[in-house]
Design a protein around this motif. Sequence first.
Motif, PDB file in Angstrom:
ATOM      1  N   SER A  19     -64.939  11.472  90.944  1.00 24.06           N
ATOM      2  CA  SER A  19     -65.358  10.277  90.672  1.00 24.06           C
ATOM      3  C   SER A  19     -66.438  10.216  89.397  1.00 24.06           C
ATOM      4  O   SER A  19     -66.721   9.219  89.055  1.00 24.06           O
ATOM      5  CB  SER A  19     -66.428   9.789  91.931  1.00 24.06           C
ATOM      6  N   LYS A  27     -67.530  10.872  95.549  1.00 22.00           N
ATOM      7  CA  LYS A  27     -66.432  11.522  95.838  1.00 22.00           C
ATOM      8  C   LYS A  27     -66.208  11.279  97.636  1.00 22.00           C
ATOM      9  O   LYS A  27     -67.054  10.742  98.152  1.00 22.00           O
ATOM     10  CB  LYS A  27     -66.385  12.980  95.666  1.00 22.00           C
ATOM     11  N   ASP A  64     -59.546  13.467  97.340  1.00 18.77           N
ATOM     12  CA  ASP A  64     -59.290  14.802  96.181  1.00 18.77           C
ATOM     13  C   ASP A  64     -58.160  15.537  97.022  1.00 18.77           C
ATOM     14  O   ASP A  64     -58.341  16.658  97.553  1.00 18.77           O
ATOM     15  CB  ASP A  64     -60.288  15.631  96.137  1.00 18.77           C
ATOM     16  N   SER A 108     -63.142  20.441  95.523  1.00 15.63           N
ATOM     17  CA  SER A 108     -63.737  19.918  96.816  1.00 15.63           C
ATOM     18  C   SER A 108     -63.557  20.862  97.993  1.00 15.63           C
ATOM     19  O   SER A 108     -62.690  21.853  97.912  1.00 15.63           O
ATOM     20  CB  SER A 108     -63.037  18.477  97.368  1.00 15.63           C
ATOM     21  N   THR A 118     -57.557  11.648  92.998  1.00 16.96           N
ATOM     22  CA  THR A 118     -57.788  12.594  91.877  1.00 16.96           C
ATOM     23  C   THR A 118     -56.744  11.820  90.587  1.00 16.96           C
ATOM     24  O   THR A 118     -57.063  11.803  89.411  1.00 16.96           O
ATOM     25  CB  THR A 118     -57.586  13.907  92.045  1.00 16.96           C
TER      26      THR A 118
END
Lengths: 615, 196
Positions: free
Chosen positions: A41, A87, A117, A123, A173
């Motif tokens: 993000s 995120k 993601d 992540s 993403t």
Amino acid sequence: MHELLSGKPGDKRLLLGNEAIARGAIEGGLAFATAYPGTPSSEVALNFFQIKQETDLYFEYSTNEKVALEVAAGAAVSGLRTMVTMKHVGMNVAADPLMTLAYTGVNGGMVILTADDPSLFSSQNEQDNRYYARLSGLPMLEPTTPQEAKEMTLAAFDLSEKLKVPVLLRTTTRINHSRGVVTLGKIRPRKTQGNFKKDPFSYVTVPAVSRNLHVKLLQVYDQAMALANQSSFNEIIGQGKWGIVTQGVGFCYVQDALDDLKTKESFSVLKLGFSYPFPAETVKKFLSQVDKVLVVEELEPVMEQELRAVAQTMGRTIPIQGKGVDRLSRLFEYDPSQVRSAIARYFGIPVQDRQAVDLSDIPPLPGRPPNLCPGCPHRSTFYAVKKVAGEEAIYPTDIGCYTLGMLPPLSAADFLICMGSSVSTASGFSRALDKHVIAFIGDSTFFHSGITGLVNAVHNNHKFTLIILDNETTAMTGHQPHPGVNMALLGLPNTQISIEAVVRGIGVKHLSVVQPRKVRQTMEAVQKALDFDGVSVIISKEICPLYAKRVAPPAKIRAFMINENRCKNHRDCVNLFACPAFYVEENQVKINENLCIGCAVCSQVCPENAIIPRK
Amino acid sequence: MDIKRIVFVGVGGQGNLLSSRVLGEAALLAGIPVNVSEVHGMAQRGGVVESAVVLGGALSSIVSKGEADVLIGFEPSETLRAMEKCSRETTVITNVTPLIPFTVAVGKGVYPNIKEVLNLIRKKVKRLIALNADALAEKAGSAMAVNIVMLGALAQSNTIPITADQLKEALKENLSQKLWDINLKAFDLGYEAAKK
């Protein structure tokens, strides 16, 4: 002028999805934005941070996502157009205010970006945040391209003001980090002065109030359902008997697949952009015109299950399937050929894939994992800690560049679940095990969610050592400021909060501040901290060299070299310290002078003192 | 319009994302539909960085196995690692200068022989263009210009519907003026080298 402020309506730009989202918010009259950075993000907030410098947009990097949402909530209830970006796992942190902000609602439009993601590029998990729409009852929009990301951001503000609740904008993403051609629109003026009408029976969520607010939220759901059913973001494309339901980037793969398979006329594609509330009427119309449905959605079978539920209410028993068809899985992101293959398999269409070359004769290639940079102070800290505490100690770690310390030879990471977990899990480890426990946390992460864990540790009298790796920035996500950052380096009024003062204020009895590039001093501090009976803290303070290059460049870099006459090939430099500036040529360790930043730590590691500055 | 899929691979710090962005901007100037995918975040810390440009109107921005029309590798072992993107129809453009991964320096892996790497690639794909982009970048005035040398080679390879002039125009738009000379020279050197 900032790139996203310039340009006439109708101009075309090649924008990153995140730039398109930021532009959409600016076009939508965004007045107030907050964020905690997190891949994928981060660039949305970065653009707001830059735009703030030259306009009356209010933007702040908040200490964490919960705080960001709460700060924005105050402004949104006061009537300002607000945006909060994070995120996917950030949404977990913000979930507490989110669930009840859905009850109170907002007055100014509020858009919350959750950037998921799939495939875990950057992540710790690949949770599917479409469930947050279901959990909170809030509407969700999901773009398929950068252009649509801009349009949906803009539309989300209007939708939020119409329904008077926050709207979730969910990306993955491949939307955030894809560039596409985006047509600019008009920038609406922003309203920066709010107005709050006191109404505690609508805004103070005591049980008696919230009982009423929950009723109201369900009414909002019904209104949102009606809007979703009419929304142009939800579209049935084609009239064929074969149905495909898709959203997000999956839509792109489906369209390309149907082009490749040259059977577009056989298909009806339901594209869901306004995806929650799940638009039952649109879905019914779609289900009544097809006899077989494939669902193309990354991660969880969210739409697949909802489709089955809608089909059941209309007594339709056609095959509906997604997960388990060919290679469509709940794991990882999809790619175009995977989707094409699933469509071909499910509907029985012949497909000719381009055959990838045979790689069976390729020699095994050396790995190239991400690594701490040359001169990174984290490496020096890890080296010193391992020298003292060895392999036996337990090393809970946290989220940031320093997570890369898990790689050998540093191997300084044993447990990690989320932001801030290093401190609190260390408390548990230290009670459960009869071992030294040394936790690592970065400066930004400490402010994000390490402080409460430290308060808890002191209050409950745990025994472990916390090492705060203070590199004076949020390095991993692109050097964003945080409360401990010297803002003067960025040319802004300095509002720096001293980590040392915070730690002392919490009541930590054993605190030392070290410069990690002084190896012996750091090792001594670690030994003393381990000897202390209680919570001990070491602040290891050295600016991130990448960040320093930008904000406070060193006057002169003097790279180091190996004195080959002195070198006896112990290789401690390579085997224990492992700075990427080392390489071995003809059995002799050398230093790449273009990579070396002259931090001099390796010269303290070498038992022969064979590492010396270049003349 | 034919769909053309171009994959760029390199190592964090080699300027991979600038190359794919410049190609994307050049497509915009040329009026060709374009999507670009990039890698940001953790993968950039010295790891492998991959980006892709899809020209001609497909909606996808990533490239599946076997579907690259052109693979551009900024580092030879990374070119080889990314070969799964290639088919018999692919043109591969690779830099021949290795960036030895740290894993090799600490004895966890062996760096392959460059000549063998090139021979392996050559026999698997339609065409291989190999050049010493590091040397050419240095010649142009900056070791940092490897990415632009590679763009020059791409322009010469006759694999995309975009001209060298359009690429140079886009390059100038994306760089501050003081960097134009070095980078345009790097572009031209890459272009010339790809002729051989």
